[in-house]
Design an enzyme around this catalytic site. Structure first.
Site, PDB file in Angstrom:
ATOM      1  N   GLN A 107       5.292 -29.710 -48.183  1.00  0.00           N
ATOM      2  CA  GLN A 107       4.537 -29.285 -49.646  1.00  0.00           C
ATOM      3  C   GLN A 107       3.443 -28.485 -49.051  1.00  0.00           C
ATOM      4  OE1 GLN A 107       4.251 -33.222 -52.122  1.00  0.00           O
ATOM      5  NE2 GLN A 107       4.085 -33.716 -50.143  1.00  0.00           N
ATOM      6  N   ASN A 108       3.204 -28.193 -47.893  1.00  0.00           N
ATOM      7  CA  ASN A 108       1.960 -27.466 -47.871  1.00  0.00           C
ATOM      8  C   ASN A 108       2.149 -26.014 -47.869  1.00  0.00           C
ATOM      9  OD1 ASN A 108       0.857 -30.037 -47.313  1.00  0.00           O
ATOM     10  ND2 ASN A 108       1.071 -29.746 -44.948  1.00  0.00           N
ATOM     11  N   ASP A 110       0.286 -23.677 -46.462  1.00  0.00           N
ATOM     12  CA  ASP A 110      -0.977 -23.119 -45.586  1.00  0.00           C
ATOM     13  C   ASP A 110       0.001 -22.425 -44.350  1.00  0.00           C
ATOM     14  OD1 ASP A 110      -1.631 -26.552 -44.459  1.00  0.00           O
ATOM     15  OD2 ASP A 110       0.156 -25.198 -43.761  1.00  0.00           O
ATOM     16  N   HIS A 125       6.671 -25.896 -51.659  1.00  0.00           N
ATOM     17  CA  HIS A 125       5.709 -25.497 -52.805  1.00  0.00           C
ATOM     18  C   HIS A 125       5.157 -24.243 -52.479  1.00  0.00           C
ATOM     19  CE1 HIS A 125       4.573 -29.831 -53.838  1.00  0.00           C
ATOM     20  NE2 HIS A 125       5.785 -29.790 -54.432  1.00  0.00           N
ATOM     21  N   CYS A 160       8.778  -5.953 -58.073  1.00  0.00           N
ATOM     22  CA  CYS A 160       9.673  -6.244 -57.159  1.00  0.00           C
ATOM     23  C   CYS A 160      10.359  -4.888 -56.641  1.00  0.00           C
ATOM     24  CB  CYS A 160      10.642  -7.083 -57.712  1.00  0.00           C
ATOM     25  SG  CYS A 160      11.909  -7.570 -56.950  1.00  0.00           S
ATOM     26  N   ASN A 230       0.993 -42.114 -42.230  1.00  0.00           N
ATOM     27  CA  ASN A 230      -0.023 -41.934 -43.243  1.00  0.00           C
ATOM     28  C   ASN A 230      -1.088 -42.583 -42.907  1.00  0.00           C
ATOM     29  OD1 ASN A 230       0.327 -40.119 -45.506  1.00  0.00           O
ATOM     30  ND2 ASN A 230      -0.657 -41.755 -46.228  1.00  0.00           N
TER      31      ASN A 230
HETATM   32  N1  APR Z   1      -3.417 -38.319 -41.103  1.00  0.00           N
HETATM   33  C1  APR Z   1      -2.352 -39.172 -41.855  1.00  0.00           C
HETATM   34  N2  APR Z   1      -2.336 -39.295 -43.279  1.00  0.00           N
HETATM   35  C2  APR Z   1      -3.483 -38.569 -43.886  1.00  0.00           C
HETATM   36  C3  APR Z   1      -4.493 -37.641 -42.904  1.00  0.00           C
HETATM   37  C4  APR Z   1      -4.395 -37.630 -41.641  1.00  0.00           C
HETATM   38  N3  APR Z   1      -5.147 -37.026 -40.690  1.00  0.00           N
HETATM   39  N4  APR Z   1      -5.287 -36.948 -43.901  1.00  0.00           N
HETATM   40  C5  APR Z   1      -5.039 -37.486 -45.167  1.00  0.00           C
HETATM   41  N5  APR Z   1      -3.842 -38.521 -45.152  1.00  0.00           N
HETATM   42  C6  APR Z   1      -2.946 -38.994 -46.167  1.00  0.00           C
HETATM   43  C7  APR Z   1      -3.712 -39.202 -47.290  1.00  0.00           C
HETATM   44  O1  APR Z   1      -4.551 -40.649 -47.220  1.00  0.00           O
HETATM   45  C8  APR Z   1      -2.897 -39.041 -48.709  1.00  0.00           C
HETATM   46  O2  APR Z   1      -1.938 -40.303 -48.607  1.00  0.00           O
HETATM   47  O3  APR Z   1      -2.288 -37.943 -46.573  1.00  0.00           O
HETATM   48  C9  APR Z   1      -2.134 -38.030 -48.210  1.00  0.00           C
HETATM   49  C10 APR Z   1      -2.226 -36.721 -48.720  1.00  0.00           C
HETATM   50  O4  APR Z   1      -1.830 -36.983 -50.054  1.00  0.00           O
HETATM   51  P1  APR Z   1      -2.288 -35.777 -51.014  1.00  0.00           P
HETATM   52  O5  APR Z   1      -3.488 -35.415 -50.995  1.00  0.00           O
HETATM   53  O6  APR Z   1      -1.645 -36.257 -52.556  1.00  0.00           O
HETATM   54  O7  APR Z   1      -1.310 -34.562 -50.647  1.00  0.00           O
HETATM   55  P2  APR Z   1       0.089 -34.134 -50.826  1.00  0.00           P
HETATM   56  O8  APR Z   1       0.997 -35.536 -50.891  1.00  0.00           O
HETATM   57  O9  APR Z   1       0.579 -33.331 -50.033  1.00  0.00           O
HETATM   58  O10 APR Z   1       0.092 -33.717 -52.347  1.00  0.00           O
HETATM   59  C11 APR Z   1       1.292 -33.238 -52.899  1.00  0.00           C
HETATM   60  O11 APR Z   1       0.106 -32.195 -54.821  1.00  0.00           O
HETATM   61  O12 APR Z   1      -1.598 -31.052 -55.835  1.00  0.00           O
HETATM   62  C12 APR Z   1      -0.249 -30.968 -55.192  1.00  0.00           C
HETATM   63  O13 APR Z   1       0.918 -28.973 -54.830  1.00  0.00           O
HETATM   64  C13 APR Z   1       0.011 -30.012 -54.291  1.00  0.00           C
HETATM   65  O14 APR Z   1       1.636 -30.079 -52.358  1.00  0.00           O
HETATM   66  C14 APR Z   1       0.613 -30.761 -53.034  1.00  0.00           C
HETATM   67  C15 APR Z   1       1.120 -32.027 -53.988  1.00  0.00           C
END
Ligand code: APR
Length: 269
Positions: A107-108, A110, A125, A160, A230
């Site tokens: 989903q990243n 980066d 994404h 494009c 996680n």
């Molecule tokens: N190691 C493991 N888990 C981690 C770490 C880490 N170092 N740092 C954070 N986390 C966990 C957090 O506790 C959380 O459960 O990773 C999860 C990140 O969740 P989100 O911030 O919701 O990110 P994500 O799930 O990728 O979001 C999905 O939402 O805003 C949109 O498009 C954006 O792609 C993104 C999507």
């Protein structure tokens, strides 16, 4: 934890088609905040999330203004270009080079999996390092377009080269459809996998969050081992979608799993 790490390493070595699904938590150890964790971008600035929901409508209403704001406004995206992969990205890239991990669906935006050397990456994404045609879905390197010059000459939006459609960032905005090629290929990987690592995602944003559930639903015809890595339990943990939760930092746990896999491979397992 060590016993589960050893078990997961054994399952990975025995797997036929292991994939990883990743989220923002994997990149926090590269200095990029996640969205919904304690220091998350949306957690600390709900207004930023509200504005993010506007981006796609802004583009559709006035692509030129969308581009002017993208090129002239300050954005948290700028920091992403400087970020470097961390040990979690590196471990996934090495599991791929050992022919154990077949694909990363992230989903990243980066580009850190690619910078770490992962070859088969599906940017669910989108990716900040690409432009995408809104009409034909063709992708381009921004280097092919002198965006600053287009801005100075009031010739935005970029068009494009294939169909003359309007280009946008490849980043998928809220309410924007997942690019059809990525959506299809991600589902094919999920249908095919017999082991899924889910790393650093709150598993709350759809349709991505449907992928682990789809794998679980397919268990009637092929058991898929689903392992979460996680910092915190997620709905996948609570709903029993994941078989195990390795609770902690991806940058610490993934290298430990890699280490155990390397030991098993060295022992000819
Ligand atoms: N190691 C493991 N888990 C981690 C770490 C880490 N170092 N740092 C954070 N986390 C966990 C957090 O506790 C959380 O459960 O990773 C999860 C990140 O969740 P989100 O911030 O919701 O990110 P994500 O799930 O990728 O979001 C999905 O939402 O805003 C949109 O498009 C954006 O792609 C993104 C999507």
């Amino acid at each position: 934890m060590e016993q589960v790490i050893a078990k997961v390493a054994g399952q990975l070595v025995k797997s036929r088609h292991a994939i990883a699904l990743t989220g923002a938590g994997l990149s926090t150890e590269s200095g990029i905040p996640d969205f919904r964790g304690p220091n998350g971008i949306w957690t600390k600035n709900p207004e930023a999330e509200r504005q993010a929901y506007e981006s796609y409508y802004k583009f559709q209403r006035d692509p030129r203004q969308y581009w002017v704001e993208s090129l002239t406004g300050a954005s948290w995206l700028t920091a992403l270009f400087k970020a470097r992969p961390n040990a979690g990205h590196d471990a996934l890239a090495q599991l791929e080079s050992l022919s154990i991990l077949k694909c990363v669906v992230t989903q990243n935006i980066d580009n850190l999996h690619q910078k770490a050397g992962s070859k088969k990456v599906l940017d669910y994404h989108g990716n900040i390092s690409l432009l995408r045609c809104f009409e034909c879905n063709a992708r381009f390197d921004p280097e092919e377009y002198d965006l600053e010059r287009l801005l100075a000459q009031n010739r935005l939006p970029p068009l494009c080269r294939r169909c003359n459609g309007v280009l946008k960032s490849d980043v998928v905005h809220f309410n924007e459809a997942i690019p059809p090629d990525v959506a299809r290929e991600s589902l094919e990987e999920v249908e095919r996998c017999d082991l899924m690592l889910i790393c650093g995602t709150s598993a709350t944003v759809y349709p991505f969050a449907m992928l682990p559930r789809t794998a679980k639903q397919n268990n009637y015809r092929q058991k898929t081992v689903i392992i979460e890595i996680n910092a915190d339990p997620t709905p996948l943990t609570r709903e029993g979608i994941s078989d195990d939760l390795l609770q902690g930092k991806t940058g610490e746990i993934l290298p430990r799993i890699l280490e155990e896999v390397q030991k098993l491979k060295a022992a000819g397992r």
